[in-house]
Design an enzyme around this catalytic site. Structure first.
Site, PDB file in Angstrom:
ATOM      1  N   TYR A  24      55.306  42.995  66.139  1.00  0.00           N
ATOM      2  CA  TYR A  24      56.980  42.590  66.413  1.00  0.00           C
ATOM      3  C   TYR A  24      57.058  41.396  67.256  1.00  0.00           C
ATOM      4  CZ  TYR A  24      61.589  43.260  67.117  1.00  0.00           C
ATOM      5  OH  TYR A  24      62.956  42.958  67.034  1.00  0.00           O
ATOM      6  N   ASP A  75      58.654  33.040  86.362  1.00  0.00           N
ATOM      7  CA  ASP A  75      57.680  33.627  87.553  1.00  0.00           C
ATOM      8  C   ASP A  75      59.100  34.045  88.256  1.00  0.00           C
ATOM      9  OD1 ASP A  75      56.697  33.667  90.015  1.00  0.00           O
ATOM     10  OD2 ASP A  75      56.412  31.977  90.975  1.00  0.00           O
ATOM     11  N   HIS A 131      67.984  45.037  74.208  1.00  0.00           N
ATOM     12  CA  HIS A 131      67.111  44.352  72.105  1.00  0.00           C
ATOM     13  C   HIS A 131      66.596  43.490  72.792  1.00  0.00           C
ATOM     14  CE1 HIS A 131      66.765  43.209  68.194  1.00  0.00           C
ATOM     15  NE2 HIS A 131      66.114  44.774  67.833  1.00  0.00           N
ATOM     16  N   HIS A 273      69.844  40.414  60.193  1.00  0.00           N
ATOM     17  CA  HIS A 273      68.289  40.582  59.053  1.00  0.00           C
ATOM     18  C   HIS A 273      68.448  40.366  57.529  1.00  0.00           C
ATOM     19  CE1 HIS A 273      65.924  43.983  61.699  1.00  0.00           C
ATOM     20  NE2 HIS A 273      66.371  42.777  62.255  1.00  0.00           N
ATOM     21  N   HIS A 313      63.930  36.937  59.754  1.00  0.00           N
ATOM     22  CA  HIS A 313      64.243  36.969  60.586  1.00  0.00           C
ATOM     23  C   HIS A 313      63.673  36.691  62.028  1.00  0.00           C
ATOM     24  CE1 HIS A 313      62.999  40.409  64.383  1.00  0.00           C
ATOM     25  NE2 HIS A 313      64.314  40.914  63.297  1.00  0.00           N
ATOM     26  N   ASP A 321      57.714  15.885  63.692  1.00  0.00           N
ATOM     27  CA  ASP A 321      56.892  15.081  62.644  1.00  0.00           C
ATOM     28  C   ASP A 321      57.195  13.829  64.079  1.00  0.00           C
ATOM     29  OD1 ASP A 321      59.512  14.452  62.759  1.00  0.00           O
ATOM     30  OD2 ASP A 321      60.013  13.965  60.858  1.00  0.00           O
ATOM     31  N   ASP A 323      60.360  11.909  65.346  1.00  0.00           N
ATOM     32  CA  ASP A 323      60.821  11.176  64.839  1.00  0.00           C
ATOM     33  C   ASP A 323      62.101  11.248  65.567  1.00  0.00           C
ATOM     34  OD1 ASP A 323      62.407  12.815  64.170  1.00  0.00           O
ATOM     35  OD2 ASP A 323      62.752  11.442  61.824  1.00  0.00           O
ATOM     36  N   TYR A 390      60.057  51.209  59.973  1.00  0.00           N
ATOM     37  CA  TYR A 390      61.166  49.942  59.793  1.00  0.00           C
ATOM     38  C   TYR A 390      60.226  48.747  58.117  1.00  0.00           C
ATOM     39  CZ  TYR A 390      63.451  45.605  59.331  1.00  0.00           C
ATOM     40  OH  TYR A 390      64.435  44.533  59.660  1.00  0.00           O
TER      41      TYR A 390
END
Length: 411
Positions: A24, A75, A131, A273, A313, A321, A323, A390
């Site tokens: 996950y 920390d 969550h 989702h 998700h 690159d 730039d 799920y």
């Protein structure tokens, strides 16, 4: 339609782990302090929090919880080693969270790893359906704070969530819990993603961090200002699929830099989702955060499935690159053809035109960005989904993708 300086993206795949029984969360953290970013991963099936040591990618156990969801790192005890904070005991699913479902703890980095013993776990608090978590300094600069973001409200899926701010206690190793304050219990529903930055430093010179939230309300800048919590809605997200999906708004967001503007565009997966990739662009001369943003839909991947969900998700933005402009990556869980990671490069930002290519086919739930091999170029890593009840990817893997732009691939 190539940008004159676009290098074709080319990444070398490194398999870190496959046939995962848990998949996950994924984050890049230098756990052992050797200057090389390691990978921290967790899952809801076995509930293991582990780290993979760069460059051998040897797996080390950190802790096991019932249903750990999200992690963040800083920390916390002041010993110089990055500690982890985790929300866990999540309940059976977002549709069935009970008042006792949702705990937050922090894990103390032991600093030595020879014996692989579990890390010490310290309790922070109880918060139903937590969550996402982010450590930072949101209201003041002297004490660490933890913003805890539930995905659903205490009385139902589409009810307002209880956004709570915890303050680190002075004696953090001895504290039984951290003090928490409800900072918003009425304005946000289905928060699925959060970006932390010092967004308004340019405006208010406060040095404080604030958050951009992706939720049912769309994209909302949420910050503490003049002694109060304030909200600015930048965009409403995806509003046309609600009958089919029961979801609206935005699910994931990343902020992209173009040249000297660190907030040039927002890239999203919408709704929760969702199946829709959009970009939001502000007027080129606007430097402040509170301006109007123009939304352009770049892609719609697949129809929503019978649960009302699409394959998207996660989204991250970074300059791969070299730039000076950020590209963005979108993680798709699948099934094919909507699986892996797509890479988007701005071609004509003002008109929302991006060039796209697929850079991975391995099912991806989350992306972590870091320079894993120390060559000065940003790489990325992904984890597949293995969440029983799920979504189960066919062969969930943790992969590292080393940036080989400009190197000619071996024929």
């Amino acid at each position: 339609m190539h940008h004159s300086k676009t290098q074709h993206p080319y990444f070398e795949e490194v398999l870190v782990a496959d046939k995962l029984k848990d998949g996950y969360w994924l984050d890049a953290v230098d756990i052992n302090g050797d200057g090389k970013p390691d990978l921290v991963a967790s899952g809801l099936a076995l509930g293991e929090v582990v780290w993979y040591e760069n460059p051998t990618w040897q797996r080390h156990q950190i802790a096991t919880f019932p249903k750990p969801v999200a992690l963040d790192k800083k920390d916390i005890d002041g010993d110089g080693n990055p500690d982890l904070v985790v929300c866990h005991d999540y309940g059976s699913c977002m549709y069935n969270c009970k008042p006792e479902d949702g705990k937050i703890s922090w894990l103390r980095n032991p600093g030595t790893f020879e014996d692989d013993r579990p890390w010490d776990v310290h309790f922070i608090g109880d918060l139903m359906a937590t969550h996402r978590l982010r450590l930072g300094n949101f209201t003041q600069n002297h004490t660490l704070e933890l913003m805890a973001l539930p995905v659903v409200g205490p009385t139902g899926v589409h009810d307002p969530v209880q956004v709570t701010l915890y303050t680190q206690p002075d004696q953090v190793l001895d504290a039984e819990r951290w003090d928490g304050t409800l900072i918003d219990g009425s304005h946000f529903r289905i928060i699925h993603d959060v970006v932390v930055d010092k967004f308004r430093a340019a405006q208010h010179n406060s040095g404080l961090e604030s958050v951009l939230l992706a939720s049912e309300e769309g994209l909302v800048w949420f910050r503490y200002e003049d002694g109060d919590w304030k909200r600015t809605i930048f965009g409403m997200g995806e509003l046309t699929e609600e009958e089919k999906t029961h979801f609206k708004g935005s699910g994931n967001v990343a902020i992209g830099r173009i040249g000297d503007d660190p907030y040039a565009y927002m890239a999203t997966v919408e709704p929760f989702h969702g199946n829709t990739v959009s970009v939001y662009v502000k007027d080129a001369n606007a430097r402040l955060m509170d301006v109007a943003w123009k939304r352009t839909t770049l892609d719609v991947f697949a129809d929503p499935n019978e649960e009302g969900e699409g394959p998207g998700h996660h989204v991250v933005a970074a300059d791969f690159d070299g730039d000076g402009d950020d590209e963005f990556l979108v993680a798709l869980r699948g099934p094919m053809p909507w699986q892996g990671v797509f890479y988007y490069k701005a071609v004509d930002l003002a008109n929302g035109v991006f060039w796209k290519t697929r850079v991975s086919t391995s099912s991806a739930a989350r992306i972590a960005v870091a320079d894993f091999d120390g060559d000065g170029r940003l790489d990325f890593a992904t984890t597949g989904y293995y969440t029983p009840g799920y979504f189960l990817a066919d062969n969930p893997q943790i992969m590292v993708f080393l940036n080989r732009f400009g190197d000619t691939p071996a024929e």
